[in-house]
Write an enzyme that holds these catalytic residues in place. Structure first.
Site, short mmCIF file in Angstrom:
data_model
loop_
_atom_site.label_atom_id
_atom_site.label_comp_id
_atom_site.label_asym_id
_atom_site.label_seq_id
_atom_site.Cartn_x
_atom_site.Cartn_y
_atom_site.Cartn_z
N SER A 205 15.30 21.94 -16.21
CA SER A 205 14.55 22.78 -16.88
C SER A 205 15.00 24.02 -17.21
O SER A 205 15.87 24.50 -16.67
CB SER A 205 13.65 23.07 -15.28
OG SER A 205 12.71 23.92 -15.36
N LYS B 229 0.64 -2.88 -39.82
CA LYS B 229 2.01 -3.02 -39.97
C LYS B 229 2.34 -1.86 -38.57
O LYS B 229 2.78 -1.56 -38.27
CB LYS B 229 2.19 -2.97 -41.69
CG LYS B 229 2.73 -4.52 -41.80
CD LYS B 229 3.13 -4.30 -43.25
CE LYS B 229 2.12 -4.64 -44.04
NZ LYS B 229 0.54 -4.89 -43.75
N GLU C 230 10.71 8.97 -16.94
CA GLU C 230 8.62 9.56 -17.55
C GLU C 230 8.39 8.40 -18.40
O GLU C 230 7.65 7.74 -18.95
CB GLU C 230 8.89 10.85 -17.28
CG GLU C 230 8.74 11.03 -15.99
CD GLU C 230 9.60 12.59 -15.92
OE1 GLU C 230 8.33 13.35 -15.49
OE2 GLU C 230 10.11 12.88 -15.94
N TYR D 208 -8.35 -13.12 -46.61
CA TYR D 208 -7.62 -11.54 -46.16
C TYR D 208 -8.91 -10.12 -46.21
O TYR D 208 -10.04 -10.14 -47.18
CB TYR D 208 -7.03 -11.21 -47.64
CG TYR D 208 -5.90 -10.08 -47.47
CD1 TYR D 208 -4.86 -9.27 -46.41
CD2 TYR D 208 -6.28 -8.84 -48.04
CE1 TYR D 208 -4.00 -8.45 -46.24
CE2 TYR D 208 -5.51 -7.00 -48.26
CZ TYR D 208 -4.74 -7.52 -47.72
OH TYR D 208 -4.01 -6.11 -47.09
N HIS E 189 0.76 -1.17 0.21
CA HIS E 189 0.20 -0.29 0.44
C HIS E 189 0.53 1.58 -0.05
O HIS E 189 0.56 2.29 0.29
CB HIS E 189 -0.82 0.33 0.83
CG HIS E 189 -2.39 -0.97 1.24
ND1 HIS E 189 -3.16 -1.55 1.20
CD2 HIS E 189 -1.98 -2.34 2.33
CE1 HIS E 189 -3.20 -2.97 1.35
NE2 HIS E 189 -1.92 -3.31 2.14
N LYS F 282 16.91 22.51 -11.08
CA LYS F 282 16.54 21.02 -11.90
C LYS F 282 16.71 19.53 -11.73
O LYS F 282 17.83 19.68 -13.00
CB LYS F 282 15.00 21.63 -12.24
CG LYS F 282 13.65 21.60 -11.89
CD LYS F 282 12.70 21.28 -10.45
CE LYS F 282 12.28 19.84 -10.58
NZ LYS F 282 11.24 20.34 -11.36
N1 ARG Z 1 0.03 -3.92 -48.77
C1 ARG Z 1 -1.22 -5.32 -48.57
C2 ARG Z 1 -0.86 -4.91 -46.96
O1 ARG Z 1 -0.52 -4.69 -46.57
C3 ARG Z 1 0.04 -6.13 -49.12
C4 ARG Z 1 -1.71 -7.42 -49.46
C5 ARG Z 1 -2.94 -6.69 -50.65
N2 ARG Z 1 -3.03 -7.96 -51.26
C6 ARG Z 1 -4.35 -7.13 -51.81
N3 ARG Z 1 -5.30 -8.57 -52.37
N4 ARG Z 1 -5.30 -5.84 -51.87
O2 ARG Z 1 -2.06 -5.36 -46.78
#
Ligand code: ARG
Length: 476
Positions: free
Chosen positions: A292, A340, A305, A332, A171, A298
Site C-alpha cells: 500500500s 471479435k 482480487e 450475415y 454457510h 500492508k
Molecule cells: N469485417 C467483417 C466482420 O468482421 C467481415 C465480413 C464483412 N462482410 C460483409 N458483407 N460486409 O464481420
C-alpha cells in the site's frame, strides 16, 4: 498509392473503395469509415486470414478455377505479407476496413492484378467465419494447456498437504475438518470439467465454413474437402446459410471461459479470505502481492482480487455477445463484426488469470498450525461423536444427533471443545458413552476416518493426488 487508387486493377471513382466501390460515386463519411472498420482489432487474425487464403488459392488452382501461375504469384505474395506481419505488422488503414481487405489490398500492391483473382468463389462472410473459427480454435488450445498447468500445480500442492487439516465450511461456518489436499483437489475436478467444456467446444467448432461464400454457396466447382483438410478442420460445414450466420462457436467459447473464470474466482476468493489476518491461513508470496502507498504493513492479494474481478468481466462479455446475436435474421449482418472484441478480451483476461493463478498457487505459503487451530474450533468433530454413538452404541442417528447437540451445548457453556469435556460430563449426557469416544474427537481422527470413496482421509487424498498428477498431463 492511396487505398482508393487503382493499383489493384479496380475501376472505382476517386474516393470509392477499390475492392467494392464499383457502384459507388464517392467514399464514405469519415465517421462511417470509422464505425465500419474492424481492422484496428481484427488484425489479430492475420495468421488465420493468410492461412485461409493460402488454402483457398491452392484449391482454386487444383480445381483449375484460376491458372497455376497466378495461384503461385498469389501464394508467394501472401507469404510475403505473412512475413511482414511477423516482422511487426502491416500499417492499419481504416479505409481497408478489415483484415481481409487489408491483406487483399496489400497483395495487390505486391503482385498487381492477379491479386484480384484470390476472391473468386469466396466472400468475406465465409472468410471471416473461417478465420474466426481458426482463431478461437487456437485460443482454446492455449487455454487447454494453461488449465493442465494449473491443475498440475494444484495436484502437487495437494499431495504435499494431504495431511494438513483445516475446517471445512458450510454457510461459512465450521462444519467438519477436511484436509487441505482434499480442498485443493476439489478445484482440480472443476478444472477437469472446464477442460472438457473447452475440448467439447473445440470439437464442435472444427468444421470449415469456407466455400459457403456470401450465403448461398457458389457455382464454381470448388473442393470444400480440400480447404477444410488443409486448415485442419474435420470436415466442411453442411449448410451455407448456417456457416456464415452463426457464432455459436464463439458463444460456446465464451460460456466455457466464463465457467472456468468463475471457478478461478471462487479459488481467488478463498485465497483472499485465507490471507486476511483473522484467518492467517496463507502467506502471500511477494511476487504475487502488492503493498500500500500509505500503510507500510500492508501486503495485498491483488493477483487473486484481479482474477476475481476479471471473472465478472468475462461473464459480461459472454452476455454481450449473446445479446448481439439474439435478434439477427439469417444470414450475415454487420452486427456480427462485434463478435471479435469480446472474444479477444475474454481470451486475454482468462489467459492472464490462469497464469497468475498457477504462479500464485505454486508459491503460496500455507500455514498448517493456524489451519489446524481453526479446524479444532467450532465443535467441528460433533458429527464424529454422533457417528460413534451410532456405530458403537447402536443409537439411531436422529437420537445420536440430539445427544451430541446436548454435548455441544455443555462444551460451549464450559468454554471447551468436545474433547475437553470430561468422561463424567459426557456420561451425564448419555451413559452409553465410554472412554473410547475420545479416539474419534480429534481433528486428525476425524479426517482419517473419512475413507469413503471421494472422502477427505489423507490416505484417499494421497491416492487422488497421485492419480491427478499422473492423469492431468494426458487430459485431452
Ligand atoms: N469485417 C467483417 C466482420 O468482421 C467481415 C465480413 C464483412 N462482410 C460483409 N458483407 N460486409 O464481420
Amino acid at each position: 498509392m492511396g487505398t482508393s487508387g487503382n493499383d489493384s486493377g479496380a475501376a472505382s471513382p476517386a474516393g470509392a473503395n477499390a475492392l467494392w466501390g464499383g457502384r459507388f460515386e464517392g467514399g464514405p463519411a469519415a465517421v462511417m469509415a470509422e464505425i465500419n472498420a474492424s481492422i484496428p482489432f481484427d488484425k489479430r487474425m492475420w495468421r488465420q486470414d493468410i492461412a485461409g487464403s493460402l488454402a483457398h488459392v491452392a484449391m482454386l488452382s487444383a480445381k483449375g478455377i484460376i491458372d497455376a501461375g497466378a495461384a503461385a504469384r498469389i501464394a508467394d505474395g501472401l507469404r510475403r505479407i505473412e512475413a511482414e506481419y511477423a516482422a511487426g505488422g502491416v500499417p492499419v488503414d481504416i479505409a481497408r476496413e478489415d483484415i481481409h481487405m487489408t491483406v487483399e489490398s496489400r497483395l495487390a500492391e505486391l503482385i498487381g492484378p492477379d491479386a484480384g483473382r484470390l476472391h473468386t468463389a469466396r466472400s468475406r462472410n465465409d472468410q471471416v467465419a473461417t478465420d474466426f473459427r481458426l482463431w478461437v480454435r487456437d485460443a482454446i488450445d492455449g487455454h487447454l494447456a494453461a488449465i493442465r498447468a494449473l491443475a498440475g500445480v494444484l495436484a502437487a500442492r495437494a499431495l504435499e498437504h494431504r495431511e494438513t487439516v483445516l475446517p471445512g465450511f458450510t454457510h461459512l461456518q465450521v462444519a467438519q475438518p477436511v484436509t487441505l489436499g482434499h480442498h485443493l483437489l476439489a478445484y482440480v475436478e472443476m478444472l477437469k470439467r472446464d477442460f472438457g467444456r473447452f475440448a467439447d467446444a473445440r470439437a464442435r467448432l472444427n468444421q470449415c465454413p469456407l466455400g459457403a461464400a456470401a450465403l448461398a454457396g457458389t457455382g464454381f466447382p470448388i473442393d470444400r474437402q480440400q480447404t477444410a483438410a488443409a486448415l485442419g478442420f474435420e470436415r466442411p460445414t453442411a449448410n451455407s446459410l448456417d456457416s456464415v450466420s452463426d457464432r455459436d462457436f464463439a458463444i460456446e467459447y465464451l460460456t466455457s471461459a466464463a465457467q472456468c473464470a468463475l471457478h478461478l474466482s471462487r479459488l481467488a476468493e478463498e485465497i483472499i479470505l485465507w490471507a486476511s489476518q483473522p484467518f492467517g491461513w496463507v502467506r502471500l508470496p511477494d511476487q504475487w502481492s502488492t503493498g500500500s502507498s500509505i500503510m507500510p504493513q500492508k501486503k495485498n492479494p491483488d493477483a487473486a482480487e484481479l482474477v476475481r474481478g476479471h471473472s465478472g468481466r468475462i461473464l459480461g462479455l459472454m452476455t454481450g455477445l449473446m445479446v448481439t446475436m439474439k435478434g439477427l435474421p439469417l444470414a450475415y449482418s454487420k452486427d456480427m463484426q462485434d463478435d471479435k472484441e469480446p472474444v479477444f478480451e475474454a481470451h486475454d483476461l482468462l489467459e492472464l488469470s490462469l497464469a497468475a493463478m498457477a504462479g500464485m498457487m505454486e508459491t503460496i505459503g500455507f500455514v498448517p498450525e493456524r489451519m489446524r487451530a481453526s479446524a479444532a474450533s467450532g465443535f467441528s468433530t460433533a458429527t464424529d461423536l454422533a457417528d460413534w454413538l451410532v456405530r458403537e452404541a447402536d443409537v439411531p442417528f436422529r437420537e445420536a444427533h440430539h445427544i451430541t447437540g446436548r454435548a455441544v451445548k455443555a462444551a460451549e457453556e464450559a468454554g471447551v471443545q468436545l474433547d475437553g469435556l470430561s468422561l463424567e460430563a459426557l456420561r451425564g449426557i448419555d451413559p452409553r458413552i465410554d472412554g473410547q469416544v475420545f479416539d474419534v474427537l480429534s481433528v486428525e481422527a476425524s479426517v482419517s476416518s473419512r475413507t469413503s470413496l471421494g472422502g477427505t482421509a489423507p490416505a484417499r487424498v494421497k491416492e487422488a493426488a497421485e492419480t491427478a498428477l499422473r492423469e492431468v498431463p494426458a487430459w485431452s
